[in-house]
Design a protein around this motif. Structure first.
Motif, PDB file in Angstrom:
ATOM      1  N   ILE A   8       0.862  -1.177   0.000  1.00 15.08           N
ATOM      2  CA  ILE A   8       0.000   0.000   0.000  1.00 15.08           C
ATOM      3  C   ILE A   8       0.896   1.224   0.000  1.00 15.08           C
ATOM      4  O   ILE A   8       1.821   1.326   0.810  1.00 15.08           O
ATOM      5  N   VAL A   9       0.641   2.147  -0.898  1.00 18.32           N
ATOM      6  CA  VAL A   9       1.416   3.374  -0.980  1.00 18.32           C
ATOM      7  C   VAL A   9       0.501   4.533  -0.578  1.00 18.32           C
ATOM      8  O   VAL A   9      -0.579   4.701  -1.142  1.00 18.32           O
ATOM      9  N   PHE A  10       0.939   5.299   0.401  1.00 19.70           N
ATOM     10  CA  PHE A  10       0.167   6.425   0.896  1.00 19.70           C
ATOM     11  C   PHE A  10       0.708   7.727   0.323  1.00 19.70           C
ATOM     12  O   PHE A  10       1.907   7.855   0.079  1.00 19.70           O
ATOM     13  N   THR A  11      -0.166   8.707   0.157  1.00 19.65           N
ATOM     14  CA  THR A  11       0.290  10.064  -0.113  1.00 19.65           C
ATOM     15  C   THR A  11       0.972  10.555   1.159  1.00 19.65           C
ATOM     16  O   THR A  11       0.770   9.977   2.232  1.00 19.65           O
ATOM     17  N   PRO A  12       1.760  11.613   1.089  1.00 26.84           N
ATOM     18  CA  PRO A  12       2.383  12.120   2.328  1.00 26.84           C
ATOM     19  C   PRO A  12       1.348  12.440   3.414  1.00 26.84           C
ATOM     20  O   PRO A  12       1.535  12.058   4.571  1.00 26.84           O
ATOM     21  N   LEU A  13       0.254  13.090   3.056  1.00 29.58           N
ATOM     22  CA  LEU A  13      -0.782  13.396   4.044  1.00 29.58           C
ATOM     23  C   LEU A  13      -1.457  12.109   4.513  1.00 29.58           C
ATOM     24  O   LEU A  13      -1.733  11.941   5.705  1.00 29.58           O
ATOM     25  N   GLY A  14      -1.704  11.195   3.592  1.00 30.86           N
ATOM     26  CA  GLY A  14      -2.326   9.926   3.953  1.00 30.86           C
ATOM     27  C   GLY A  14      -1.494   9.152   4.954  1.00 30.86           C
ATOM     28  O   GLY A  14      -2.025   8.548   5.892  1.00 30.86           O
ATOM     29  N   TRP A  15      -0.153   9.185   4.781  1.00 26.61           N
ATOM     30  CA  TRP A  15       0.700   8.480   5.720  1.00 26.61           C
ATOM     31  C   TRP A  15       0.701   9.142   7.090  1.00 26.61           C
ATOM     32  O   TRP A  15       0.698   8.466   8.123  1.00 26.61           O
TER      33      TRP A  15
END
Length: 168
Positions: A8-15
């Motif tokens: 799973i790859v998150f956006t910076p804000l998502g992470w």
């Protein structure tokens, strides 16, 4: 199929949001262990996790100013790598000494610990200012301890040029 799960790859804000939620979940797991009087043998399930998430968990435990976590922290410390062990030991020491500090002294200590326990994202986090007549994009500094002060992540609504509650 190779048997590997897709990453799973998150956006910076998502992470930042995910990291905060997982850290809060770990704190809730600590609370559940304490409430059920279950003493785990180890915390190997926390080993090899994202260090920023682990340090944020420690920061949240520290912010509680509650010594009830110390026995679990001691068990956790035994199974961790040296840098995490050092951070756990610092939280244990801080919680042990917290009852000898004034509220003002405690706030200074927590702010100081935030510098080492809240790890910055590698990528910039862009937000849009929500004040009237602004709508500028700004970079959120995810190391700001004020965002985590309530026990959950509170994202800023305004760019640094505006007050948080500015309605202009």
């Amino acid at each position: 199929m190779s048997g590997k799960l897709p990453m799973i790859v998150f956006t910076p804000l998502g992470w930042v949001v995910e990291r905060d939620q997982r850290a809060s979940e770990f704190v809730r797991q600590f609370d559940a262990l304490i409430a059920s009087h279950i003493v785990p043998l180890d915390f190997n399930d926390l080993k090899d996790r994202n260090r920023g998430m682990i340090f944020l968990t420690l920061y949240k435990l520290l912010c509680s100013r509650n010594e009830k976590y110390i026995p679990l922290l001691r068990i956790w410390k035994k199974t961790e790598f040296k840098k995490v062990q050092a951070a756990i030991q610092q939280v244990i020491s801080d919680l042990t000494n917290s009852n000898q500090m004034t509220d003002a002294e405690w706030q200074v200590l927590v702010k100081d610990r935030a510098r080492t326990l809240i790890v910055s994202s590698k990528e910039p986090i862009f937000l849009v200012c929500k004040t009237k007549r602004c709508d500028r994009t700004f970079i959120m500094r995810d190391t700001n301890p004020a965002y985590y002060a309530s026990g959950r992540l509170i994202l800023p609504d305004a760019c640094p040029n505006h007050e948080i509650f500015d309605d202009e």
